[in-house]
Design an enzyme around this catalytic site. Sequence first.
Site, mmCIF file in Angstrom:
data_model
loop_
_atom_site.group_PDB
_atom_site.id
_atom_site.type_symbol
_atom_site.label_atom_id
_atom_site.label_comp_id
_atom_site.label_asym_id
_atom_site.label_seq_id
_atom_site.Cartn_x
_atom_site.Cartn_y
_atom_site.Cartn_z
ATOM 1 N N GLU A 118 0.886 -1.505 -0.376
ATOM 2 C CA GLU A 118 0.253 -0.156 -0.163
ATOM 3 C C GLU A 118 0.993 1.190 -0.344
ATOM 4 O O GLU A 118 2.380 1.650 0.600
ATOM 5 C CB GLU A 118 -0.798 -0.293 1.255
ATOM 6 C CG GLU A 118 -1.911 1.369 1.389
ATOM 7 C CD GLU A 118 -2.549 0.711 2.516
ATOM 8 O OE1 GLU A 118 -2.929 0.013 2.930
ATOM 9 O OE2 GLU A 118 -3.310 2.227 3.142
ATOM 10 N N GLU A 123 -3.064 10.847 3.890
ATOM 11 C CA GLU A 123 -3.890 10.454 4.215
ATOM 12 C C GLU A 123 -3.932 11.625 5.633
ATOM 13 O O GLU A 123 -2.773 12.331 5.760
ATOM 14 C CB GLU A 123 -3.515 9.118 5.504
ATOM 15 C CG GLU A 123 -3.593 7.547 4.612
ATOM 16 C CD GLU A 123 -3.501 6.569 5.150
ATOM 17 O OE1 GLU A 123 -5.375 6.560 5.987
ATOM 18 O OE2 GLU A 123 -2.322 6.262 5.685
#
Length: 239
Positions: A118, A123
């Site tokens: 990932e 974020e």
Amino acid sequence: MAYKLVFEDTFNQKTLNKSIWTPEEGGHGFGNNEAQYYTDRAENIDVSNGYLQLIARKENYEGNAYTSAKLTTYPQQMFLYGKIEIEAILPKGAGTWPAIWMLGKNFKEGTRWPLCGEIDLLEHVGHVPGTIHFSLHTKNNNFKYNTQHTFVTQIEAPYEQKRVYGMIWKPGEITFTLDGQHMVTYTKKINDTVEDWPFDQPFYLILNIAVGGSWGGPIDDDALPTTMKVFRVSYYKEI
């Protein structure tokens, strides 16, 4: 080094280009106890005025108390090395958890997370305003062990101003950038296996706003609806 633009969506059409983007639907918490149900409705995905809007709402839908949107480029557009830039304005409000991220193509073919790898180009959680996270997750280094490779920085007004979240991706090396400025570089070690560095394979891009969950935290219903605006997604190859 020089780069050539090989793919771009500037969202200047009137509808979502589904030859590029696939809306994902569902509401099972996605392993993080999230509260939203992702839909492909116009209430959650809008393309107008020259940008894409992903919209998180407080509403009852399919047994869930919130709705939102999640788009992926699988299977239409894969990425392997080069430079990627996403120009966006983030949603505001406690409980929001927007992300611009990537998973290995093999995730869709049966390889489980985190072995698939990932890459998090962005974020942000609304209860820590302005704090931006850039991360890599692998089987041996991921958030469940709190061993992921993560760089954190603080920026002003990500809810009002366009910022460019990017990465420069080479064999054995990933650099994260913000507004074109170097943030951090992670490098494959000589003895790393695919369990340590799964990033030399095709990945696909994901845009979403999660609501609540194990990291998103308590939700401020008064902040909803809230929107992540995406103005362009650009992919360049080194020449």
